[in-house]
Design an enzyme around this catalytic site. Structure first.
Site, PDB file in Angstrom:
ATOM      1  N   GLN A 267       0.824  -1.191   0.000  1.00 24.28           N
ATOM      2  CA  GLN A 267       0.000   0.000   0.000  1.00 24.28           C
ATOM      3  C   GLN A 267       0.863   1.247   0.000  1.00 24.28           C
ATOM      4  O   GLN A 267       2.020   1.227   0.397  1.00 24.28           O
ATOM      5  CB  GLN A 267      -0.946   0.013   1.191  1.00 24.28           C
ATOM      6  CG  GLN A 267      -0.273  -0.044   2.555  1.00 24.28           C
ATOM      7  CD  GLN A 267      -1.287  -0.254   3.667  1.00 24.28           C
ATOM      8  OE1 GLN A 267      -1.522  -1.368   4.116  1.00 24.28           O
ATOM      9  NE2 GLN A 267      -1.878   0.837   4.114  1.00 24.28           N
ATOM     10  N   GLY A 268       0.283   2.325  -0.512  1.00 19.90           N
ATOM     11  CA  GLY A 268       0.949   3.614  -0.566  1.00 19.90           C
ATOM     12  C   GLY A 268      -0.066   4.709  -0.336  1.00 19.90           C
ATOM     13  O   GLY A 268      -1.229   4.441   0.004  1.00 19.90           O
ATOM     14  N   SER A 269       0.354   5.959  -0.541  1.00 20.37           N
ATOM     15  CA  SER A 269      -0.526   7.085  -0.251  1.00 20.37           C
ATOM     16  C   SER A 269      -1.733   7.136  -1.173  1.00 20.37           C
ATOM     17  O   SER A 269      -2.771   7.685  -0.811  1.00 20.37           O
ATOM     18  CB  SER A 269       0.263   8.393  -0.373  1.00 20.37           C
ATOM     19  OG  SER A 269       0.808   8.530  -1.681  1.00 20.37           O
TER      20      SER A 269
ATOM     21  N   VAL B 264      -2.964  -2.522  -2.780  1.00 22.58           N
ATOM     22  CA  VAL B 264      -3.006  -3.689  -3.661  1.00 22.58           C
ATOM     23  C   VAL B 264      -3.266  -4.928  -2.817  1.00 22.58           C
ATOM     24  O   VAL B 264      -2.596  -5.161  -1.809  1.00 22.58           O
ATOM     25  CB  VAL B 264      -1.691  -3.856  -4.453  1.00 22.58           C
ATOM     26  CG1 VAL B 264      -1.759  -5.106  -5.327  1.00 22.58           C
ATOM     27  CG2 VAL B 264      -1.422  -2.627  -5.305  1.00 22.58           C
TER      28      VAL B 264
ATOM     29  N   ASP C  29       8.374   5.784 -15.964  1.00 16.30           N
ATOM     30  CA  ASP C  29       8.795   5.452 -14.595  1.00 16.30           C
ATOM     31  C   ASP C  29       9.340   4.028 -14.519  1.00 16.30           C
ATOM     32  O   ASP C  29       8.956   3.244 -13.651  1.00 16.30           O
ATOM     33  CB  ASP C  29       7.623   5.623 -13.629  1.00 16.30           C
ATOM     34  CG  ASP C  29       8.074   5.824 -12.179  1.00 16.30           C
ATOM     35  OD1 ASP C  29       9.263   6.137 -11.968  1.00 16.30           O
ATOM     36  OD2 ASP C  29       7.242   5.672 -11.274  1.00 16.30           O
TER      37      ASP C  29
END
Length: 305
Positions: free
Chosen positions: A56-58, A62, A165
């Protein structure tokens, strides 16, 4: 989106997340010609059972999920479009692409609050995970993964898509050991002179970091993906980020100097001449002189891999 992977060995999860009930629209992006059982249509998110959190991120989370009927495993990426405007671009791109060198998206579900991607599950994580585990990449291994990334970039370029990216955490590995390109949150479809600088600074090319010095043109976005590939393959070989010295603080000033100012990248003497030449062609500072994806695919380091 950079994900922070959680420990795999954990107690059974009680997931305090929204239920898989959406009243928004859904569209499938899987090929109708595929006969693989993994492309069984997913009509609703209720078809999926959440098993664990993969990361997980900001911007979102997932999950590892399982199709209730077929028992097929998937990754479910849940994002908040209002927190990250690039996710709608990502959804548009995923609808367009299908390649064995790029992570597969089977369906996208849209609701008032979330954008949910049903993705191919890459069982062995990312190149970033492998590097953290101090996995050793031999030259043949680096050659093979470089070939696969180049094949994926060639496909994207034919579709007019700049990934933007390319980095270890966006290169995922399946149970067969195959590397695939993932995460199109910083990507764009080349049109109208859009040469934005979304992406991760450490893997950006000189022309993206310093537009005033290097200028830009119609091929600059694609050339930036080639630079990023060069950084990644060298990082896999030496086991750390290759453009700075051990102990350097990876702040903006240090990265700017490493990417734009340093004359040459230090390549270990243990590398073969083929590998040194390949990396040098990727990490040419002037994007006009940098090899293209097609030229690199003909290079002896990756040819016939």
């Amino acid at each position: 989106m950079t994900l922070v992977r959680e420990r795999r060995h954990q107690e059974p999860l009680t997931l305090s997340i929204p239920p898989l009930i959406y009243h928004g629209t859904a569209f499938s992006v899987a090929s109708s010609s595929s006969s693989s059982p993994e492309t069984s249509p997913i009509q609703t998110l209720n078809d999926l059972e959440k098993l664990s959190v993969l990361g997980q991120g900001s911007g979102g989370t997932v999950y590892k999920t399982r199709h209730r009927r077929t028992k097929t495993l998937y990754a479910l990426k849940v994002l908040r479009p209002n927190l990250n405007t690039t996710v709608t671009v990502e959804a548009d791109i995923l609808k367009r692409i299908e390649s064995s060198f790029i992570i597969k998206c089977y369906a996208v579900f849209v609701s008032l609050y979330d954008l949910c991607f049903v993705m191919e599950l890459m069982e062995k994580g990312s190149l970033h995970d492998a590097l953290l585990a101090q996995q050793v990449f031999s030259e043949p291994m680096v050659s093979s993964l470089a070939n696969r990334i180049l094949q994926g970039l060639r496909y994207l370029q034919k579709m007019g898509i700049v990934h933007g990216d390319i980095k270890p955490s966006n290169l995922l590995i399946n149970k067969k050991g195959e590397v695939k390109i993932a995460d199109f949150g910083a990507s764009r479809i080349v049109a109208g002179g859009d040469y934005g600088s979304n992406g991760t600074c450490a893997y950006m090319s000189p022309e993206r970091v310093d537009l005033e010095k290097w200028g830009f043109g119609g091929e600059v976005g694609f050339a930036g993906d080639v630079w990023s590939l060069g950084v990644v393959v060298l990082e896999c070989y030496i086991g750390r980020y290759p453009l700075t010295k051990v102990g350097d603080k990876p702040d903006w000033a240090t990265l700017f100097c490493a990417i734009c100012c340093n004359e040459k990248v230090d390549i270990p003497v243990s590398c073969s001449l083929e590998f040194r030449d390949f990396v040098g062609r990727c990490l040419e500072k002037d994007w006009r002189k940098r090899d293209t994806v097609e030229e690199l695919l003909r290079h002896s380091f990756v040819k016939n891999r």
